[in-house]
Design an enzyme around this catalytic site. Structure first.
Site, PDB file in Angstrom:
ATOM      1  CG  ASP A 231     -55.643 -15.935 -49.884  1.00  0.00           C
ATOM      2  OD1 ASP A 231     -56.245 -16.936 -49.560  1.00  0.00           O
ATOM      3  OD2 ASP A 231     -55.613 -15.916 -51.216  1.00  0.00           O
ATOM      4  CG  ASP A 389     -53.351 -23.845 -55.417  1.00  0.00           C
ATOM      5  OD1 ASP A 389     -54.454 -22.973 -55.103  1.00  0.00           O
ATOM      6  OD2 ASP A 389     -52.382 -23.955 -54.809  1.00  0.00           O
TER       7      ASP A 389
HETATM    8  O1  1PR Z   1     -48.678 -25.312 -51.096  1.00  0.00           O
HETATM    9  O2  1PR Z   1     -49.322 -26.464 -49.112  1.00  0.00           O
HETATM   10  O3  1PR Z   1     -47.980 -24.490 -48.890  1.00  0.00           O
HETATM   11  O4  1PR Z   1     -50.461 -24.296 -49.468  1.00  0.00           O
HETATM   12  C1  1PR Z   1     -50.253 -23.019 -50.054  1.00  0.00           C
HETATM   13  C2  1PR Z   1     -51.872 -22.705 -49.773  1.00  0.00           C
HETATM   14  O5  1PR Z   1     -51.872 -21.183 -50.220  1.00  0.00           O
HETATM   15  C3  1PR Z   1     -52.655 -23.226 -50.899  1.00  0.00           C
HETATM   16  O6  1PR Z   1     -53.875 -23.391 -50.431  1.00  0.00           O
HETATM   17  C4  1PR Z   1     -52.863 -22.226 -52.100  1.00  0.00           C
HETATM   18  O7  1PR Z   1     -54.111 -22.084 -52.523  1.00  0.00           O
HETATM   19  C5  1PR Z   1     -52.704 -20.702 -51.092  1.00  0.00           C
HETATM   20  N1  1PR Z   1     -52.039 -19.965 -52.155  1.00  0.00           N
HETATM   21  C6  1PR Z   1     -50.600 -19.718 -52.614  1.00  0.00           C
HETATM   22  N2  1PR Z   1     -50.513 -18.551 -53.062  1.00  0.00           N
HETATM   23  C7  1PR Z   1     -51.407 -17.938 -53.004  1.00  0.00           C
HETATM   24  C8  1PR Z   1     -51.788 -16.692 -53.822  1.00  0.00           C
HETATM   25  O8  1PR Z   1     -52.959 -16.079 -53.946  1.00  0.00           O
HETATM   26  N3  1PR Z   1     -50.604 -15.968 -54.417  1.00  0.00           N
HETATM   27  N4  1PR Z   1     -54.007 -18.331 -52.343  1.00  0.00           N
HETATM   28  C9  1PR Z   1     -52.591 -18.694 -52.479  1.00  0.00           C
HETATM   29  C10 1PR Z   1     -54.806 -19.121 -52.958  1.00  0.00           C
HETATM   30  C11 1PR Z   1     -56.715 -18.673 -53.594  1.00  0.00           C
HETATM   31  C12 1PR Z   1     -58.128 -18.473 -52.755  1.00  0.00           C
HETATM   32  C13 1PR Z   1     -58.959 -17.265 -52.907  1.00  0.00           C
HETATM   33  C14 1PR Z   1     -59.935 -17.674 -53.696  1.00  0.00           C
HETATM   34  C15 1PR Z   1     -60.951 -16.784 -53.524  1.00  0.00           C
HETATM   35  N5  1PR Z   1     -55.728 -18.017 -52.938  1.00  0.00           N
HETATM   36  O9  1PR Z   1     -57.758 -18.902 -51.486  1.00  0.00           O
HETATM   37  O10 1PR Z   1     -59.174 -16.948 -51.523  1.00  0.00           O
HETATM   38  O11 1PR Z   1     -59.396 -17.706 -54.863  1.00  0.00           O
HETATM   39  O12 1PR Z   1     -60.528 -15.457 -53.910  1.00  0.00           O
HETATM   40  P1  1PR Z   1     -61.806 -14.554 -54.555  1.00  0.00           P
HETATM   41  O13 1PR Z   1     -62.933 -14.674 -53.769  1.00  0.00           O
HETATM   42  O14 1PR Z   1     -61.304 -13.198 -54.114  1.00  0.00           O
HETATM   43  O15 1PR Z   1     -61.896 -14.725 -56.075  1.00  0.00           O
HETATM   44  P2  1PR Z   1     -48.729 -25.242 -49.710  1.00  0.00           P
END
Ligand code: 1PR
Length: 534
Positions: A231, A389
């Site tokens: 991320d 999400d």
């Molecule tokens: O909506 O097309 O602009 O895409 C935004 C992208 O960014 C989406 O794929 C969304 O999942 C991601 N995203 C947005 N905000 C966050 C955040 O964390 N605040 N991250 C985010 C998503 C979740 C996973 C993470 C897993 C594994 N993060 O990517 O890597 O949950 O984590 P873990 O193994 O530590 O539990 P758009």
């Protein structure tokens, strides 16, 4: 530069061949691009990395005289390596869009994988080759996993038997590579198959070891993939960092409240490649509010990473139509194209896919205008991931909501036995009136090739994947599903593969914090008799 170090590349401009270029360069060769048909005829060795759709590729090759030159070159037994579509185009025809004529050098029709055989289409991931003859370039590759990504394949027949140098099994036995004399073509991607793939390319480029005995290897099932996710966002100083949230909150709970910084994107991606990650994903997590093409560092990250990371790269965040401060309009396709050109193999769409699915469910009409539809039409659905999400919402009875519910393994705070999974947009900030089940089915119909299934409740908790959710979604669709969020120990990976039909499992925090190395996950899965690439 000596003629020996030059490779001619046929790039007809239909997509990303950056990784093929990077792989060739990493092996010490220079690239000469084909500009006109004579460049094909004059090549010492020619690589043809077919990308895009069969019909569109044949149109281009026919229009500019390349098809004829290619046939002459190949019929003269000149050194040739076709990759993916570059193999399929050698056949008589393809069913990809009606029946379209190919170059007609190998007997057979290229057809679609049949998902009624119980396989997910596209065929995405690492699968082992069964070598059927010594072709010179597949020495040592028998039984090893190489990376495939395709929905169409050619199948062995008596008429094309003499060409086949290896097969692979996915629902049915299909042709994984062909060879006759100096002419080779492979359905898999050597440029995305790590060291094994690079050795295939190197042997073609050296063009000497044709006497080598190839190891036969045994057929395998498609390996379960282990994916490292980064991320990425700018911190408060404007530096691009890998961050990691707890339930999507990426700020430290200190007075300064700074963005958690777990390292540099390019360095970490390289490390994970070396550690055996089957894919690396970058999510530009503030892409929903910042315009990604204004975010040049992210494009730089992709360019640098793809120089020496030879497994598939996915990038997501901010893929949507956008109008900048000067009134200039950018289509989502332009955004995606820039990501592909910078080295991405797949793009991942989050928020925009939710809006597209809502509209599709409301109207029942595929407009063809959504980012998802446009990008998959041009780059193929195997290049488009939809990232979901969802957040768990407990209910007492399934009839309480219009969305598909599951009976949960662990009841909710008030003893609720059911839950639905509400999709969100903008990084989990806004809940939408659509469930993960409904969204998954809709985006499959709109052209998604794969689903990245996060879970806000589990993200960063290290307590395991949300098995209820993953089961619900992976049973709803026939495209591959990547389980994400919550991995804390190696057993969580075997659990998700045993209990659900997930094709891959993704983790972030445990890899970034070096709590569990990727190779330990693979060793554990092997011990549990779950097929993985080692
Ligand atoms: O909506 O097309 O602009 O895409 C935004 C992208 O960014 C989406 O794929 C969304 O999942 C991601 N995203 C947005 N905000 C966050 C955040 O964390 N605040 N991250 C985010 C998503 C979740 C996973 C993470 C897993 C594994 N993060 O990517 O890597 O949950 O984590 P873990 O193994 O530590 O539990 P758009």
């Amino acid at each position: 530069q000596s003629a020996d170090s030059v490779v001619t590349l046929l790039d007809y401009g239909a997509g990303n061949v950056r990784s093929v270029r990077n792989a060739i360069r990493s092996l010490g060769y220079n690239i000469k691009d084909v500009q006109k048909p004579e460049d094909i005829l004059n090549a010492d060795r020619l690589i043809f990395p077919g990308v895009g759709a069969f019909a569109a590729a044949m149109d281009v090759l026919n229009q500019n005289g390349m098809a004829e030159a290619l046939c002459t070159y190949i019929e003269n037994d000149r050194p040739f390596l076709g990759i993916c579509l570059g193999l399929q185009l050698l056949f008589e025809s393809s069913e990809e869009k009606g029946l379209v004529k190919g170059l007609g050098l190998i007997p057979g029709v290229v057809g679609r994988f049949d998902s009624s055989n119980g396989v997910r289409v596209p065929h995405i991931g690492w699968n082992a080759l069964q070598i059927t003859k010594d072709s010179g370039i597949l020495e040592d590759v028998g039984g090893q996993h190489v990376y495939f990504v395709h929905s169409y394949r050619a199948i062995p027949s008596n008429a094309n038997q003499e060409w086949i140098s290896s097969t692979c099994n996915y629902g049915d036995n299909f042709i994984a590579s062909v060879q006759r004399g100096n002419v080779h073509a492979v359905q898999f991607h050597p440029e995305k198959s790590g060291d094994v793939g690079l050795s295939v390319l190197a042997r073609f480029l050296q063009s000497k070891s044709y006497t080598a005995k190839a190891t036969k290897g045994k057929a395998s099932k498609l390996a379960k993939r282990v994916i490292a996710c980064l991320d990425v966002r700018a911190n408060d100083n404007g530096d691009l960092v890998v961050t990691k949230g707890d339930q999507y909150d990426v700020r430290e709970h200190t007075k300064e409240n700074e963005v958690r910084n777990l390292g540099k994107p390019v360095e970490l991606a390289r490390q994970y490649y070396k550690d055996g990650a089957d894919e690396v994903s970058f999510l530009n997590i503030t892409g929903f509010r910042d315009f990604p093409l204004g975010d040049l560092p992210m494009l730089e990250v992709l360019r640098y990473t793809s120089e020496n990371v030879f497994v598939p790269l996915t990038v997501g965040g901010g893929i949507r139509d956008f109008t900048d401060g000067n009134g200039r309009h950018y289509s989502s396709l332009e955004v995606a194209s820039e990501y592909f050109r910078s080295g991405a193999d797949k793009v991942s769409i989050g928020s925009d896919a939710v809006y597209a699915a809502e509209a599709y469910i409301r109207t029942g009409v595929k407009t063809g205008n959504s980012s998802l539809e446009q990008i998959s039409r041009v780059y193929g659905n195997q290049a488009v991931v939809v990232s979901i999400d969802p957040r768990r919402v407990y209910v007492r009875n399934p009839g309480d909501v219009e969305f598909k519910t599951v009976r949960v393994a662990n009841p909710g705070p008030a003893g609720e036995e059911y839950a639905w999974y509400q999709c969100t947009v903008n990084g989990g900030r806004e809940g939408r009136p659509i469930g993960a089940y409904e969204l998954a089915k809709a985006v499959e119909e709109l052209g998604a090739g794969e689903i990245l299934l996060n879970c806000i409740d589990c993200d960063g908790q290290g307590k395991g994947f949300d098995i209820d959710l993953i089961e619900l979604v992976s049973n709803a669709v026939t495209i591959p599903v990547i389980a994400s969020s919550g991995a804390g120990v190696v057993e969580h990976f075997s659990e998700v593969f045993r209990k659900t039909n997930a094709s891959a499992a993704l983790a972030a925090g445990i890899f970034h914090r070096k709590e569990v190395p990727i190779h330990s996950v693979k060793e554990h899965l092997l011990k549990e008799s779950i097929e993985v690439r080692v």
